[in-house]
Design a protein around this motif. Structure first.
Motif, PDB file in Angstrom:
ATOM      1  N   SER A 112       0.835  -1.196   0.000  1.00 34.80           N
ATOM      2  CA  SER A 112       0.000   0.000   0.000  1.00 34.80           C
ATOM      3  C   SER A 112       0.871   1.247   0.000  1.00 34.80           C
ATOM      4  O   SER A 112       2.013   1.200   0.450  1.00 34.80           O
ATOM      5  CB  SER A 112      -0.873   0.005   1.255  1.00 34.80           C
ATOM      6  OG  SER A 112      -1.682   1.139   1.337  1.00 34.80           O
ATOM      7  N   MET A 113       0.333   2.335  -0.513  1.00 32.73           N
ATOM      8  CA  MET A 113       0.949   3.609  -0.200  1.00 32.73           C
ATOM      9  C   MET A 113       0.537   3.901   1.237  1.00 32.73           C
ATOM     10  O   MET A 113      -0.188   3.115   1.840  1.00 32.73           O
ATOM     11  CB  MET A 113       0.493   4.703  -1.171  1.00 32.73           C
ATOM     12  CG  MET A 113      -0.979   4.747  -1.432  1.00 32.73           C
ATOM     13  SD  MET A 113      -1.422   5.837  -2.756  1.00 32.73           S
ATOM     14  CE  MET A 113      -1.259   7.404  -1.974  1.00 32.73           C
ATOM     15  N   ASP A 114       1.027   4.958   1.794  1.00 35.40           N
ATOM     16  CA  ASP A 114       0.640   5.272   3.167  1.00 35.40           C
ATOM     17  C   ASP A 114      -0.830   5.660   3.148  1.00 35.40           C
ATOM     18  O   ASP A 114      -1.184   6.765   2.783  1.00 35.40           O
ATOM     19  CB  ASP A 114       1.496   6.407   3.718  1.00 35.40           C
ATOM     20  CG  ASP A 114       1.118   6.751   5.146  1.00 35.40           C
ATOM     21  OD1 ASP A 114       0.739   5.829   5.882  1.00 35.40           O
ATOM     22  OD2 ASP A 114       1.179   7.924   5.510  1.00 35.40           O
ATOM     23  N   SER A 115      -1.678   4.700   3.497  1.00 37.91           N
ATOM     24  CA  SER A 115      -3.118   4.927   3.438  1.00 37.91           C
ATOM     25  C   SER A 115      -3.788   4.262   4.630  1.00 37.91           C
ATOM     26  O   SER A 115      -3.164   3.504   5.374  1.00 37.91           O
ATOM     27  CB  SER A 115      -3.696   4.355   2.140  1.00 37.91           C
ATOM     28  OG  SER A 115      -3.681   2.942   2.196  1.00 37.91           O
ATOM     29  N   GLY A 116      -5.063   4.505   4.749  1.00 40.74           N
ATOM     30  CA  GLY A 116      -5.832   3.903   5.831  1.00 40.74           C
ATOM     31  C   GLY A 116      -5.764   2.387   5.826  1.00 40.74           C
ATOM     32  O   GLY A 116      -5.673   1.764   6.886  1.00 40.74           O
ATOM     33  N   ASN A 117      -5.795   1.781   4.648  1.00 44.15           N
ATOM     34  CA  ASN A 117      -5.765   0.320   4.590  1.00 44.15           C
ATOM     35  C   ASN A 117      -4.437  -0.241   5.093  1.00 44.15           C
ATOM     36  O   ASN A 117      -4.401  -1.319   5.689  1.00 44.15           O
ATOM     37  CB  ASN A 117      -6.060  -0.173   3.177  1.00 44.15           C
ATOM     38  CG  ASN A 117      -7.531  -0.076   2.847  1.00 44.15           C
ATOM     39  OD1 ASN A 117      -8.374   0.033   3.720  1.00 44.15           O
ATOM     40  ND2 ASN A 117      -7.851  -0.104   1.563  1.00 44.15           N
ATOM     41  N   ALA A 118      -3.354   0.468   4.884  1.00 45.73           N
ATOM     42  CA  ALA A 118      -2.063   0.023   5.427  1.00 45.73           C
ATOM     43  C   ALA A 118      -2.130  -0.005   6.951  1.00 45.73           C
ATOM     44  O   ALA A 118      -1.649  -0.953   7.585  1.00 45.73           O
ATOM     45  CB  ALA A 118      -0.949   0.962   4.967  1.00 45.73           C
ATOM     46  N   HIS A 119      -2.750   0.998   7.522  1.00 44.69           N
ATOM     47  CA  HIS A 119      -2.863   1.069   8.975  1.00 44.69           C
ATOM     48  C   HIS A 119      -3.813   0.003   9.521  1.00 44.69           C
ATOM     49  O   HIS A 119      -3.556  -0.583  10.575  1.00 44.69           O
ATOM     50  CB  HIS A 119      -3.284   2.478   9.390  1.00 44.69           C
ATOM     51  CG  HIS A 119      -2.274   3.514   8.999  1.00 44.69           C
ATOM     52  ND1 HIS A 119      -1.110   3.727   9.687  1.00 44.69           N
ATOM     53  CD2 HIS A 119      -2.252   4.370   7.949  1.00 44.69           C
ATOM     54  CE1 HIS A 119      -0.412   4.674   9.094  1.00 44.69           C
ATOM     55  NE2 HIS A 119      -1.088   5.088   8.033  1.00 44.69           N
ATOM     56  N   LEU A 120      -4.887  -0.261   8.800  1.00 38.88           N
ATOM     57  CA  LEU A 120      -5.809  -1.322   9.224  1.00 38.88           C
ATOM     58  C   LEU A 120      -5.117  -2.674   9.188  1.00 38.88           C
ATOM     59  O   LEU A 120      -5.260  -3.485  10.109  1.00 38.88           O
ATOM     60  CB  LEU A 120      -7.049  -1.327   8.333  1.00 38.88           C
ATOM     61  CG  LEU A 120      -7.970  -0.118   8.485  1.00 38.88           C
ATOM     62  CD1 LEU A 120      -9.040  -0.123   7.393  1.00 38.88           C
ATOM     63  CD2 LEU A 120      -8.597  -0.082   9.867  1.00 38.88           C
TER      64      LEU A 120
END
Length: 102
Positions: A18-26
């Motif tokens: 992922s790019m630095d995005s919400g899904n990466a954090h999830l």
């Protein structure tokens, strides 16, 4: 896809790219290894996914683009920096992912 379905899908991944995005954090919250791509921003600004190794953060070439990061949030455009993320090679991405899933 419902959000709950997306979370189920993310939780079952072997690795998340992922790019630095919400899904990466999830994905990080679920303990999924995350490889992030950083163009105009940089993980040292404090936004890398939780409990992920800094080695999993692949950044644009700062020698070629010395003004990186151009902003903390990636919302500032700098003329000539439109292609900065392309300095992250496909080979380096695949190598990182393959190293994680082996």
């Amino acid at each position: 896809m419902r959000f709950s379905e997306e979370l189920q899908l993310i939780a079952g991944l072997n690795v998340m790219l992922s790019m630095d995005s919400g899904n990466a954090h999830l994905a990080a919250i679920y303990g999924v290894p995350v490889v992030t791509l950083w163009g105009a921003t940089h993980p040292f600004a404090g936004f890398s996914p939780f409990h992920q190794p800094i080695d999993n953060c692949l950044t644009s070439n700062r020698a070629q683009f010395p003004f990186l990061p151009t902003s903390v949030y990636g919302n500032k455009k700098v003329a000539g920096y439109e292609e900065a993320m392309r300095t992250i090679s496909v080979e380096s991405i695949l190598s990182k992912i393959n190293g994680i899933i082996k």
